[in-house]
Design an enzyme around this catalytic site. Structure first.
Site, PDB file in Angstrom:
ATOM      1  N   PHE A 132       4.383   0.864   8.503  1.00 23.11           N
ATOM      2  CA  PHE A 132       4.514   1.888   7.465  1.00 23.11           C
ATOM      3  C   PHE A 132       5.387   2.988   7.887  1.00 23.11           C
ATOM      4  O   PHE A 132       5.997   3.108   8.944  1.00 23.11           O
ATOM      5  CB  PHE A 132       3.023   2.692   7.323  1.00 23.11           C
ATOM      6  CG  PHE A 132       2.661   3.469   8.645  1.00 23.11           C
ATOM      7  CD1 PHE A 132       3.044   4.788   8.565  1.00 23.11           C
ATOM      8  CD2 PHE A 132       1.717   2.782   9.589  1.00 23.11           C
ATOM      9  CE1 PHE A 132       2.760   5.439   9.792  1.00 23.11           C
ATOM     10  CE2 PHE A 132       1.337   3.532  10.479  1.00 23.11           C
ATOM     11  CZ  PHE A 132       1.630   4.735  10.685  1.00 23.11           C
ATOM     12  N   ASN A 191      -2.212  -0.747  12.100  1.00 22.62           N
ATOM     13  CA  ASN A 191      -3.066  -1.475  12.903  1.00 22.62           C
ATOM     14  C   ASN A 191      -4.579  -1.550  12.435  1.00 22.62           C
ATOM     15  O   ASN A 191      -4.745  -0.658  11.431  1.00 22.62           O
ATOM     16  CB  ASN A 191      -3.029  -1.140  14.546  1.00 22.62           C
ATOM     17  CG  ASN A 191      -3.338   0.204  14.724  1.00 22.62           C
ATOM     18  OD1 ASN A 191      -4.476   0.735  14.069  1.00 22.62           O
ATOM     19  ND2 ASN A 191      -2.710   0.822  15.551  1.00 22.62           N
ATOM     20  N   PHE A 236       1.918  10.681   1.975  1.00 25.61           N
ATOM     21  CA  PHE A 236       1.433   9.944   3.443  1.00 25.61           C
ATOM     22  C   PHE A 236       2.444   8.738   3.785  1.00 25.61           C
ATOM     23  O   PHE A 236       3.044   9.256   4.538  1.00 25.61           O
ATOM     24  CB  PHE A 236       0.062   9.318   3.025  1.00 25.61           C
ATOM     25  CG  PHE A 236      -0.681   8.676   4.375  1.00 25.61           C
ATOM     26  CD1 PHE A 236      -0.088   9.062   5.482  1.00 25.61           C
ATOM     27  CD2 PHE A 236      -1.664   7.830   4.101  1.00 25.61           C
ATOM     28  CE1 PHE A 236      -0.836   8.492   6.799  1.00 25.61           C
ATOM     29  CE2 PHE A 236      -2.426   7.272   5.150  1.00 25.61           C
ATOM     30  CZ  PHE A 236      -1.857   7.675   6.248  1.00 25.61           C
ATOM     31  N   ARG A 285       0.811  -1.346   0.057  1.00 28.68           N
ATOM     32  CA  ARG A 285      -0.238  -0.186  -0.057  1.00 28.68           C
ATOM     33  C   ARG A 285       0.794   1.144   0.020  1.00 28.68           C
ATOM     34  O   ARG A 285       1.795   1.479   0.713  1.00 28.68           O
ATOM     35  CB  ARG A 285      -0.816   0.233   1.299  1.00 28.68           C
ATOM     36  CG  ARG A 285      -1.982   0.949   1.453  1.00 28.68           C
ATOM     37  CD  ARG A 285      -2.774   1.075   2.440  1.00 28.68           C
ATOM     38  NE  ARG A 285      -3.815   2.130   2.641  1.00 28.68           N
ATOM     39  CZ  ARG A 285      -4.003   2.883   3.577  1.00 28.68           C
ATOM     40  NH1 ARG A 285      -3.247   2.357   4.834  1.00 28.68           N
ATOM     41  NH2 ARG A 285      -4.779   3.664   3.764  1.00 28.68           N
ATOM     42  N   HIS A 295      -1.150   5.160  16.390  1.00 30.29           N
ATOM     43  CA  HIS A 295      -0.146   4.356  15.902  1.00 30.29           C
ATOM     44  C   HIS A 295       1.204   4.271  16.706  1.00 30.29           C
ATOM     45  O   HIS A 295       1.694   5.431  17.037  1.00 30.29           O
ATOM     46  CB  HIS A 295       0.033   4.245  14.353  1.00 30.29           C
ATOM     47  CG  HIS A 295      -1.043   4.291  13.555  1.00 30.29           C
ATOM     48  ND1 HIS A 295      -1.578   2.818  13.297  1.00 30.29           N
ATOM     49  CD2 HIS A 295      -2.196   4.874  13.251  1.00 30.29           C
ATOM     50  CE1 HIS A 295      -2.487   2.987  12.404  1.00 30.29           C
ATOM     51  NE2 HIS A 295      -3.083   4.101  12.644  1.00 30.29           N
ATOM     52  N   LEU A 335      -1.712  10.910  13.361  1.00 23.18           N
ATOM     53  CA  LEU A 335      -1.697   9.614  13.877  1.00 23.18           C
ATOM     54  C   LEU A 335      -1.057   9.152  15.455  1.00 23.18           C
ATOM     55  O   LEU A 335      -1.011   8.083  15.775  1.00 23.18           O
ATOM     56  CB  LEU A 335      -0.877   8.790  12.827  1.00 23.18           C
ATOM     57  CG  LEU A 335      -1.192   9.040  11.367  1.00 23.18           C
ATOM     58  CD1 LEU A 335      -0.048   8.069  10.442  1.00 23.18           C
ATOM     59  CD2 LEU A 335      -2.528   8.129  11.279  1.00 23.18           C
ATOM     60  N   GLN A 337       3.289   1.260   2.996  1.00 27.20           N
ATOM     61  CA  GLN A 337       2.979   0.332   4.166  1.00 27.20           C
ATOM     62  C   GLN A 337       3.584  -1.180   3.898  1.00 27.20           C
ATOM     63  O   GLN A 337       3.226  -1.559   2.313  1.00 27.20           O
ATOM     64  CB  GLN A 337       1.518   0.319   4.422  1.00 27.20           C
ATOM     65  CG  GLN A 337       1.045  -0.824   5.459  1.00 27.20           C
ATOM     66  CD  GLN A 337      -0.351  -0.518   5.738  1.00 27.20           C
ATOM     67  OE1 GLN A 337      -0.787   0.634   5.548  1.00 27.20           O
ATOM     68  NE2 GLN A 337      -0.936  -1.568   6.219  1.00 27.20           N
TER      69      GLN A 337
END
Length: 407
Positions: free
Chosen positions: A143, A132, A93, A88, A172, A152, A96
């Site tokens: 990530f 998660n 951003f 991903r 996270h 986050l 991942q």
């Protein structure tokens, strides 16, 4: 016996060279525990925060080295991350990886609790953090950020732990950051993607190698740490939370004291402006500190403004001017990271999502104007206030400067 002693010696030498080659490859690294990501796009190295979040780091290291005590049978004895992908990828951003299925739903056969530390935040590019599916659902997915992403973080700006059990709140666990290869992270973030932000051409994690520099890192036994420290996470998190709360209280006391001291100087200045102010039909009071010579924005124009917000006793409650916040003891490093110490963009519009007094004040200014505005509570935050900062029915003061009209 002599015939086999030389091959054994050579074999030992080869094994020694193999195990130490990764260590010698990066002689400039400081003492610490590192993860080298060898990918088909280049190599990245992350420093792992094994002293602040030992369980999370132990989980990652044990998976990487193939000796994690809790993995499914199919992964036992295997270097878990080798040959997986960054499944991903989202520009601006993060990237991942860590899912053996490459779908975003795979796991190593277990989950473990969140381990947060208030010093570890998503405050810059290259932050390594756990992916998660909600509170305490950590497994193997991780990530790496491309940009700061404070939403986050598990802790807010005041150092308070957020309501991480709330499914609508993102928390996270940061456990490292890139020290080599930010440009590789950036290149991966920019690959072409298809549905689900999956790279069209796979970005492969060929190997994850663990590098140990110094005695503390060399003595870090990941499987043992994971098993022994995992039951202590909740207790340690409570202790960290309490320590952070006490620290935040002390810091806030220092801020309040400096703000109160600065207010002694600021209040006479504000009172002087108020004595010269004109009252508009709405009840807004205005005094021009500096008259500009620029254009006056029209309704619908986008502009940038500098602002200073004060209580009527001279205490500052907010500003986007760094020097002003420093003077009042309210300097905030996160504002630097988020580029909030810069002219604020807004639209000149009665529909702008701002308090009525601010909208009216900004709409009255020309480029270059700097003015004092006294806002009665009905033009500010009214009967509701803006807890915990602004009490109900509070009059407030803004000093606004119209910087520019933008496209």
């Amino acid at each position: 016996m002599k015939l086999i002693s030389k091959p054994i010696h050579l074999l030992a030498l080869v094994l020694l060279m193999s195990s130490s080659s990764c260590q010698d490859k990066y002689p400039n690294l400081d003492d610490g525990l590192y993860a080298e990501f060898v990918t088909n796009k280049g190599n990245m190295i992350a420093k792992l925060e094994f002293e602040k979040v030992p369980v999370t780091v132990a989980n990652f290291v044990a998976l990487a080295e193939g000796n994690h005590p809790m993995v499914k049978d199919e992964y036992k004895g295997k270097k878990y991350f080798d040959s997986l992908t960054f499944h991903r990828v989202m520009d601006q951003f993060m990237i991942q990886g860590g899912d053996p299925t490459g779908t975003g739903s795979g796991d190593p056969g277990y989950r473990f609790e969140d381990e947060f530390h208030p010093d570890l935040r998503h405050s810059k590019p290259g932050i390594l953090s756990m992916a998660n599916g909600g509170a305490s659902t950590n497994g193997s997915q991780f990530f790496i950020t491309e940009v700061p992403y404070p939403s986050l973080d598990a802790y807010d700006q005041q150092g308070n732990l957020k309501d991480c059990d709330n499914p609508r709140v993102s928390c996270h666990a940061v456990f490292g950051e890139l020290v080599v290869g930010l440009e590789i992270q950036d290149s991966i973030s920019n690959v072409a993607t298809g549905p689900g932000n999956r790279p069209i051409e796979p970005v492969i994690i060929e190997h994850v190698n663990i590098i140990r520099k110094g005695s503390a890192a060399k003595n870090f036994n990941a499987p043992k740490v994971f098993e022994e420290e995992l039951p202590k996470i909740r207790e340690k998190q409570e202790a960290i939370r309490e320590e952070a709360r006490l620290k935040a209280e002390e810091e806030q006391k220092a801020i309040d004291a400096k703000n109160a001291e600065a207010a002694l100087t600021q209040k006479p200045i504000l009172d002087g402006y108020l004595s010269k102010a004109s009252t508009l039909a709405s009840g807004l009071k205005v005094h021009y500190i500096t008259k500009g010579t620029g254009a006056k924005p029209k309704t619908g124009d986008n502009v940038t403004v500098n602002y200073e917000g004060y209580f009527t006793d001279g205490r500052l409650f907010d500003s986007n001017v760094q020097a002003v916040e420093e003077r009042h003891g309210k300097f905030n490093q996160q504002k630097i990271e988020r580029q909030m110490y810069s002219p604020m963009p807004m639209q000149i519009s009665p529909d702008a999502r701002m308090i009525a007094g601010f909208k009216e004040a900004a709409a009255s200014l020309k480029v270059g104007d700097k003015a004092f505005f006294y806002m009665p509570s009905h033009l500010a935050y009214g009967e509701q206030g803006a807890p915990p900062l602004i009490a109900p029915n509070s009059d407030i003061i803004f000093i606004l400067e119209m910087v520019a009209i933008t496209e």
